[in-house]
Design a protein around this motif. Structure first.
Motif, mmCIF file in Angstrom:
data_model
loop_
_atom_site.group_PDB
_atom_site.id
_atom_site.type_symbol
_atom_site.label_atom_id
_atom_site.label_comp_id
_atom_site.label_asym_id
_atom_site.label_seq_id
_atom_site.Cartn_x
_atom_site.Cartn_y
_atom_site.Cartn_z
ATOM 1 N N LEU A 29 0.831 -1.195 0.000
ATOM 2 C CA LEU A 29 0.000 0.000 0.000
ATOM 3 C C LEU A 29 0.867 1.247 0.000
ATOM 4 O O LEU A 29 1.977 1.250 0.532
ATOM 5 C CB LEU A 29 -0.903 0.017 1.238
ATOM 6 N N ALA A 30 0.337 2.300 -0.580
ATOM 7 C CA ALA A 30 1.025 3.580 -0.534
ATOM 8 C C ALA A 30 1.090 4.062 0.902
ATOM 9 O O ALA A 30 0.289 3.675 1.747
ATOM 10 C CB ALA A 30 0.293 4.604 -1.404
ATOM 11 N N VAL A 31 2.017 4.972 1.171
ATOM 12 C CA VAL A 31 2.223 5.431 2.543
ATOM 13 C C VAL A 31 0.964 6.071 3.104
ATOM 14 O O VAL A 31 0.616 5.881 4.267
ATOM 15 C CB VAL A 31 3.406 6.427 2.609
ATOM 16 N N HIS A 32 0.212 6.811 2.261
ATOM 17 C CA HIS A 32 -0.987 7.471 2.787
ATOM 18 C C HIS A 32 -2.050 6.453 3.142
ATOM 19 O O HIS A 32 -2.807 6.635 4.084
ATOM 20 C CB HIS A 32 -1.512 8.490 1.786
ATOM 21 N N ARG A 33 -2.088 5.328 2.415
ATOM 22 C CA ARG A 33 -3.090 4.315 2.736
ATOM 23 C C ARG A 33 -2.658 3.495 3.956
ATOM 24 O O ARG A 33 -3.481 3.077 4.758
ATOM 25 C CB ARG A 33 -3.315 3.421 1.528
ATOM 26 N N GLN A 235 7.017 8.822 -6.631
ATOM 27 C CA GLN A 235 5.630 9.047 -6.229
ATOM 28 C C GLN A 235 5.564 9.753 -4.879
ATOM 29 O O GLN A 235 4.712 10.627 -4.667
ATOM 30 C CB GLN A 235 4.873 7.721 -6.169
ATOM 31 N N GLN A 236 6.448 9.388 -3.974
ATOM 32 C CA GLN A 236 6.471 10.057 -2.676
ATOM 33 C C GLN A 236 6.795 11.535 -2.833
ATOM 34 O O GLN A 236 6.192 12.387 -2.170
ATOM 35 C CB GLN A 236 7.495 9.386 -1.758
ATOM 36 N N ALA A 237 7.751 11.860 -3.704
ATOM 37 C CA ALA A 237 8.095 13.262 -3.933
ATOM 38 C C ALA A 237 6.923 14.020 -4.557
ATOM 39 O O ALA A 237 6.638 15.168 -4.189
ATOM 40 C CB ALA A 237 9.327 13.352 -4.820
ATOM 41 N N PHE A 238 6.235 13.378 -5.497
ATOM 42 C CA PHE A 238 5.075 14.001 -6.133
ATOM 43 C C PHE A 238 3.981 14.273 -5.108
ATOM 44 O O PHE A 238 3.379 15.355 -5.080
ATOM 45 C CB PHE A 238 4.558 13.081 -7.245
ATOM 46 N N GLY A 263 7.058 19.057 -12.342
ATOM 47 C CA GLY A 263 7.159 18.691 -13.742
ATOM 48 C C GLY A 263 8.448 17.961 -14.079
ATOM 49 O O GLY A 263 8.541 17.333 -15.145
ATOM 50 N N ARG A 264 9.435 18.012 -13.204
ATOM 51 C CA ARG A 264 10.720 17.348 -13.434
ATOM 52 C C ARG A 264 10.779 15.946 -12.830
ATOM 53 O O ARG A 264 11.776 15.245 -12.987
ATOM 54 C CB ARG A 264 11.853 18.206 -12.865
ATOM 55 N N ILE A 265 9.718 15.550 -12.131
ATOM 56 C CA ILE A 265 9.697 14.214 -11.528
ATOM 57 C C ILE A 265 9.401 13.181 -12.610
ATOM 58 O O ILE A 265 8.432 13.328 -13.359
ATOM 59 C CB ILE A 265 8.636 14.143 -10.415
ATOM 60 N N PRO A 266 10.203 12.143 -12.710
ATOM 61 C CA PRO A 266 9.946 11.108 -13.726
ATOM 62 C C PRO A 266 8.549 10.512 -13.564
ATOM 63 O O PRO A 266 8.099 10.254 -12.450
ATOM 64 C CB PRO A 266 11.036 10.060 -13.426
ATOM 65 N N GLY A 267 7.878 10.309 -14.691
ATOM 66 C CA GLY A 267 6.557 9.693 -14.665
ATOM 67 C C GLY A 267 5.405 10.660 -14.639
ATOM 68 O O GLY A 267 4.247 10.255 -14.800
ATOM 69 N N PRO A 290 3.121 3.128 -9.203
ATOM 70 C CA PRO A 290 3.280 1.784 -9.764
ATOM 71 C C PRO A 290 2.946 0.670 -8.784
ATOM 72 O O PRO A 290 2.710 -0.464 -9.199
ATOM 73 C CB PRO A 290 4.770 1.739 -10.155
ATOM 74 N N GLN A 291 2.907 0.973 -7.504
ATOM 75 C CA GLN A 291 2.632 -0.064 -6.506
ATOM 76 C C GLN A 291 1.155 -0.173 -6.165
ATOM 77 O O GLN A 291 0.654 -1.261 -5.927
ATOM 78 C CB GLN A 291 3.463 0.200 -5.250
ATOM 79 N N THR A 292 0.443 0.942 -6.140
ATOM 80 C CA THR A 292 -0.975 0.902 -5.771
ATOM 81 C C THR A 292 -1.895 0.936 -6.988
ATOM 82 O O THR A 292 -3.085 0.639 -6.857
ATOM 83 C CB THR A 292 -1.350 2.086 -4.873
ATOM 84 N N GLY A 293 -1.378 1.317 -8.142
ATOM 85 C CA GLY A 293 -2.218 1.419 -9.330
ATOM 86 C C GLY A 293 -3.100 2.645 -9.370
ATOM 87 O O GLY A 293 -3.951 2.776 -10.242
ATOM 88 N N GLU A 294 -2.896 3.577 -8.432
ATOM 89 C CA GLU A 294 -3.716 4.790 -8.368
ATOM 90 C C GLU A 294 -2.978 5.962 -9.009
ATOM 91 O O GLU A 294 -1.788 6.168 -8.756
ATOM 92 C CB GLU A 294 -4.039 5.125 -6.914
ATOM 93 N N ARG A 295 -3.684 6.714 -9.840
ATOM 94 C CA ARG A 295 -3.097 7.904 -10.449
ATOM 95 C C ARG A 295 -3.569 9.146 -9.705
ATOM 96 O O ARG A 295 -4.764 9.398 -9.599
ATOM 97 C CB ARG A 295 -3.475 8.002 -11.931
ATOM 98 N N SER A 296 -2.634 9.900 -9.177
ATOM 99 C CA SER A 296 -2.937 11.155 -8.492
ATOM 100 C C SER A 296 -2.944 12.282 -9.515
ATOM 101 O O SER A 296 -1.979 12.448 -10.273
ATOM 102 C CB SER A 296 -1.889 11.442 -7.417
#
Length: 352
Positions: A29-33, A235-238, A263-267, A290-296
């Motif tokens: 799970l993502a850190v927020h979840r 993803q954590q940085a985003f 905008g400079r974060i990969p992905g 890529p781990q949770t499948g959720e797009r923010s």
């Protein structure tokens, strides 16, 4: 972190906790979840009648004022009874019943117009007139929000995704983060709860943000300095940057630099059509976990490029959440500076 002051109504024994937590082989799970699951489980009361679960209050971080989706509960359909702590004399409330989560058509993101879109968003942020809070004043943010909770019936194997009905959320914050108030009717004790802290917070307050350099490279390094564990670092940085812009007043030059850093974060991609919680259609900066499948998704007005709100969309099925499921929606209604806590823009001094 600003956590709603939940109090357990019934203790869960070790066996039940072990049954409710995801199996070790499940996708991480993502850190927020994971943070939310800790509080979610502490407030759950199990039932097996197959009815829709009662609403699951969204946890609010103190350092990250980010609006978070609830976790998937790997158990039978659940009901939730919550006692919310606030000021002396506040009343226990029952959260409204959940409704089915909306499902949208997934639109592919692209990097083709990423650089130009980021430049337009940054330019709009720089030109945006933003009030500056003075001593004793409060930053006021009013939003429309909805977060999700999913459940699975262990007997039938069927799962369902539910969301809170769209509702208002109002936050008052002092510039240094030591004083504040949260009012979210139906999800907090009647009248709201205090966000006061004994010591100034060291990050993401207005005072802290105003002292940061409006340098995208420096801000990107700062975002990456907060990542931890084995979860996707990008993803954590985003999400770290997203947590700043969602429920805070950000100085214009710094807001522009934050968007440039993101905008400079990969992905990171551009999604041409995304709707916020108020149904406003805009263009989004987005990134798939890529781990949770959720797009923010951070949603901006396609003409003015002003920030409208956010959305979380499940792109790949994980833990029973189907692709296209909207697991969170927010919309900024008002950002302002007021003279006293509990005062609303355009109104007189608050009496609460």
């Amino acid at each position: 972190m600003i956590r709603n002051p939940w109090r357990r109504t019934e203790p869960l024994d070790d066996a039940e906790l072990a049954r409710l937590l995801p199996a070790p082989a499940d996708p991480q799970l993502a850190v927020h979840r994971q943070d939310l699951i800790e509080e979610f489980l502490m407030n759950e009361i199990h039932r097996s009648d197959g009815a829709a679960p009662a609403a699951s209050p969204a946890r609010r971080p103190l350092r990250r004022a980010v609006l978070i989706a609830a976790p998937v509960a790997g158990a039978l359909t659940l009901a939730l009874v919550v006692t919310l702590g606030g000021s002396p004399g506040t009343t226990t409330v029952a959260a409204p019943a959940l409704v089915r989560a909306p499902v949208v058509q997934i639109e592919e993101g692209s990097t083709v117009r990423l650089a130009s879109t980021v430049r337009e968003i940054a330019a709009a942020a720089t030109a945006s007139p933003t009030p500056q809070p003075g001593p004793g004043q409060y930053i006021y943010i009013r939003s429309r929000v909805s977060f999700a909770a999913s459940s699975q019936n262990a007997d039938t194997g069927k799962s369902a995704s539910w969301v809170q009905p769209l509702h208002d959320r109002e936050v008052w914050k002092s510039p240094d983060g030591t004083k504040g108030w949260l009012d979210e009717p139906g999800y907090q004790a009647k009248g709201g709860v205090t966000l006061d802290n004994d010591e100034p917070l060291d990050r993401q307050t207005y005072k802290w943000l105003a002292a940061q350099p409006a340098d995208p490279d420096a801000l990107l390094r700062l975002a990456y300095s907060t990542v931890s564990g084995t979860r996707d670092r990008d993803q954590q940085a985003f999400r770290e940057i997203g947590s700043v812009i969602r429920e805070q007043l950000v100085p214009p030059a710094l807001a522009a630099a934050l968007y440039e850093a993101a905008g400079r974060i990969p992905g990171v991609v551009v999604v041409d059509h995304a709707q916020d919680a108020s149904g406003r259609d805009g263009i989004a900066l987005a990134r798939l976990d890529p781990q949770t499948g959720e797009r923010s998704e951070w949603i901006f007005d396609r003409e003015s490029h002003q920030y409208l709100g956010s959305r979380g969309v499940q792109v790949r099925e994980v833990n029973g959440i189907k692709p296209g499921t909207v697991v969170e929606r927010t919309a900024i209604v008002t950002r302002a500076v007021v003279d006293v806590r509990n005062q609303r823009p355009g109104a007189g001094r608050a009496t609460a």
